[in-house]
Scaffold this active site. Structure first.
Site, PDB file in Angstrom:
ATOM      1  N   PHE A   1       0.827  -1.193   0.000  1.00 42.03           N
ATOM      2  CA  PHE A   1       0.000   0.000   0.000  1.00 42.03           C
ATOM      3  C   PHE A   1       0.866   1.250   0.000  1.00 42.03           C
ATOM      4  O   PHE A   1       2.060   1.214   0.296  1.00 42.03           O
ATOM      5  CB  PHE A   1      -0.917   0.024   1.234  1.00 42.03           C
ATOM      6  CG  PHE A   1      -0.179   0.057   2.555  1.00 42.03           C
ATOM      7  CD1 PHE A   1      -0.001  -1.102   3.296  1.00 42.03           C
ATOM      8  CD2 PHE A   1       0.348   1.242   3.056  1.00 42.03           C
ATOM      9  CE1 PHE A   1       0.691  -1.079   4.502  1.00 42.03           C
ATOM     10  CE2 PHE A   1       1.044   1.271   4.269  1.00 42.03           C
ATOM     11  CZ  PHE A   1       1.214   0.102   4.986  1.00 42.03           C
TER      12      PHE A   1
ATOM     13  N   HIS B   1       7.707  -6.292  12.528  1.00 48.65           N
ATOM     14  CA  HIS B   1       7.582  -5.575  11.251  1.00 48.65           C
ATOM     15  C   HIS B   1       6.170  -5.073  10.970  1.00 48.65           C
ATOM     16  O   HIS B   1       5.976  -4.280  10.051  1.00 48.65           O
ATOM     17  CB  HIS B   1       8.050  -6.461  10.091  1.00 48.65           C
ATOM     18  CG  HIS B   1       7.005  -7.397   9.554  1.00 48.65           C
ATOM     19  ND1 HIS B   1       6.329  -8.307  10.332  1.00 48.65           N
ATOM     20  CD2 HIS B   1       6.498  -7.550   8.293  1.00 48.65           C
ATOM     21  CE1 HIS B   1       5.486  -8.986   9.584  1.00 48.65           C
ATOM     22  NE2 HIS B   1       5.555  -8.564   8.348  1.00 48.65           N
TER      23      HIS B   1
END
Lengths: 483, 148
Positions: free
Chosen positions: A207, A406
């Site tokens: 994204f 992450h």
């Protein structure tokens, strides 16, 4: 099958499975979690996969998983394993198919209320300028032979082509280029997949997101990094596209033979590996570095298009909309690093699959301006939820080979998410919260529903509490562009 | 041996079932023999990639596939990887398969397909995760996980 009774809590946020749990384990397996996440971790095969990584030849104690861990293949997502040089294993499964999937954070000097009237136009411009989805090529056309330069120079190629500034490179992990990349070690198939995809976003969980800095937790560090409360910033989450995916496929295939050649026995074919110093191991390292450089270049070109989008929409309407780079980090990579092991500085190959480097203050590899505070660590949450900026710590160097989480980590399969979440309804919900959405498909949106992920705030609280990263700023989305 | 075109099977795809996997997509594939398994795997992967019918205006494309592999599992991974490659790079989706050679370590086939109007779901890679082709009462079965 591992159960709760096989696991010992050894710290407020740290759990361990002894190396004696299974005869083929060479080292213990540890994972970061709190008591609530601990229960959910037992629901998939991520711990079994973590235990499998503890069987790798030359693995150094311990293998680790971050609190956003979930089932992957070979390594769990969120897995970290270091192997000794020269003959410990290097494993493509310890990096993943999307080599150097990572995150870049750009920042403006705009307050979000200055940007808000233009967000809809900005979202449209970002979607138009940053191609996503299958069959959508990038705007960058490479000349014959130029792909070789790109994979060997990474962000340096982008600088030459005018897509980058020197500061962009300085604020990218490894200055945006891993040394030792060799274009001759990547296949024709990988080249074919990658040649038209430079400057494209991809799909799945990739994204571009415009965020507001909702809250600052470490004021002095935030100021040093260039963040302030209410600021408009942009994240990019993307990797090495088809080129990287093919390189991993090629070497996972090749290494099926290597394990026979070197007499290795592994519990999972996705863990296939070769000795680091072997011809096969070195070829994979060179090809992996090439893919990593492609990803750095790809995010750099996307950053260029994002800057262009801001200029197209905001020129003459706002000042201070020019974007500067905070940092760019990888979360799928294997790198040769020096760590203190048994009180000795030792070179190891650190595999991070869905885990981020988090080097703390004093690390010489960091840019000068981050050397005394640790480098920024970028942790995107699930779509529509928060993301975090942290910094690396001394604690991560001691506990986790300089690694931290992450992202949020999936809890629900894509299949289940599509069945239980209505994409159109989700879109309306996000838009009702003021988040501008541009998505390639409603089913793709449903797959990325917040309900399919862990709570990123909880994940970040755990790494902060464990001392393997320090919270600096919380971001919340105002526009999401995905394939 | 030519396999019939299954692109418009109105009864749904036999021999293939999607199963849950946390981050990716997975199919359980059956076949009476390895050849049928390869066909069902291909058609199942097509179903993951796109829900649209082939572009009726697009001409038919024929490709020759020749694969040698270490074992049947590697063969299946390479077969599906080949088809995923064409989908990604040329928007081609294949529905008819004309096999010349099929063995656990070798495939040669002519594959027939068309450009898809759209491919909604990108297959990054075909993995070996928990892949084992096992005999069943009706033939063979395997679970394939796709990185998406």
């Amino acid at each position: 099958m591992v159960s709760a009774r096989d696991i010992k809590k050894i710290g407020p946020f740290l759990f361990e499975i002894s190396a004696r749990f299974r005869p083929d384990m060479r080292v213990p397996a540890r994972f970061f979690a709190d008591d609530q996440l601990f229960e959910s971790i037992l629901n998939d095969r991520s711990l079994e996969q973590l235990i499998n990584t503890a069987t790798l030849p030359g693995v150094v104690s311990p293998v680790l998983a971050m609190p956003d861990m979930h089932q992957g293949y070979g390594f769990p997502i969120g897995g970290v394993a270091a192997t000794a040089l020269p003959d410990g294993a290097i494993s493509p499964g310890g990096v993943g198919y999307d080599i150097n999937c990572g995150v870049r954070l750009l920042a403006s000097r705009l307050e979000i209320q200055e940007l808000s009237p233009h967000l809809d136009d900005l979202a449209s411009a970002l979607q138009a300028n940053c191609p996503s989805g299958v069959g959508k090529g990038g705007q960058v056309k490479l000349k014959p032979g130029e792909l070789d330069e790109l994979v060997e120079k990474g962000a340096g190629w982008a600088l030459r082509r005018g897509f980058a500034t020197e500061t962009d490179l300085a604020h990218t992990e490894e200055n945006g280029c891993l040394e030792g990349a060799d274009a001759s070690k990547i296949s024709a198939r990988a080249r074919e997949r990658g040649k038209d995809q430079v400057g494209t976003l991809g799909a799945g969980n990739h994204f571009i997101e415009v965020d507001v800095v909702e809250r600052i937790l470490e004021e002095s560090i935030a100021r040093r990094i260039g963040l302030f409360e209410g600021q408009a910033v942009v994240q990019i989450h993307c990797g090495s596209r088809g080129l990287g995916h093919q390189i991993c496929t090629d070497y996972v295939n090749l290494f099926q033979k290597s394990i026979r050649k070197y007499g290795l026995t592994l519990p999972d074919r996705e863990l296939v590996c070769a000795p680091f110093s072997s011809p096969e191991g070195q070829d994979y390292l060179a090809a992996m570095n090439a893919a990593a450089n492609y990803a750095f270049a790809n995010r750099q070109v996307l950053a260029f298009h994002i800057r262009r989008s801001f200029e197209q929409v905001l020129a003459g309407k706002t000042k201070n909309h020019q974007l500067f780079q905070i940092y760019d980090i990888a979360h799928n990579m294997a790198k040769v690093e020096t760590h203190l092991i048994d009180d000795r500085r030792t070179q190891v190959c650190v595999h991070r699959k869905g885990a981020t480097r988090a080097f703390g203050p004093g690390s010489e590899v960091l840019p000068v301006e981050y050397r005394d505070i640790g480098h920024p660590v970028l942790v995107p949450g699930s779509m529509g939820t928060a993301s975090w900026v942290l910094v690396g710590t001394t604690g991560s160097m001691i506990q986790s080979f300089g690694s931290t989480c992450h992202g949020a980590g999936r809890t629900m399969s894509r299949h289940q998410a599509k069945k239980s979440v209505n994409g159109a309804h989700l879109r309306r919900q996000l838009e009702d919260r003021g988040i501008h959405i541009r998505a390639g498909s409603l089913s793709g949106l449903a797959e990325e529903a917040p309900a399919a992920y862990k709570d990123v705030d909880r994940v970040v609280d755990i790494v902060h509490g464990a001392g393997i990263a320090k919270k600096v700023a919380r971001l919340t989305p105002v526009a999401v562009i995905k394939g | 041996m030519t396999i019939a075109d299954n692109s418009r099977n109105p009864d749904g795809l036999k021999g293939v079932q999607e199963i849950a996997h946390t981050a990716d997509r997975a199919l359980c594939i059956q076949g009476r023999d390895l050849q049928e398994m390869l066909v069902n795997a291909a058609l199942g992967m097509n179903r993951l990639m796109t829900s649209s019918e082939p572009d009726a205006g697009a001409g038919r494309t024929v490709k020759t596939v020749e694969i040698e592999a270490l074992d049947a599992e590697a063969l299946l991974v390479s077969w599906l990887s080949e088809l995923a490659f064409w989908a990604e790079t040329a928007m081609l989706v294949f529905h008819r398969f004309d096999f010349k050679i099929v063995s656990p370590t070798r495939v040669r086939a002519e594959i027939h397909g068309r450009k898809a109007a759209s491919i909604e779901n990108h297959i990054k890679a075909v993995t070996y995760h928990h892949l084992a082709i096992v005999p069943t009462a009706d033939g063979l079965s395997a679970t394939v996980v796709f990185d998406v």
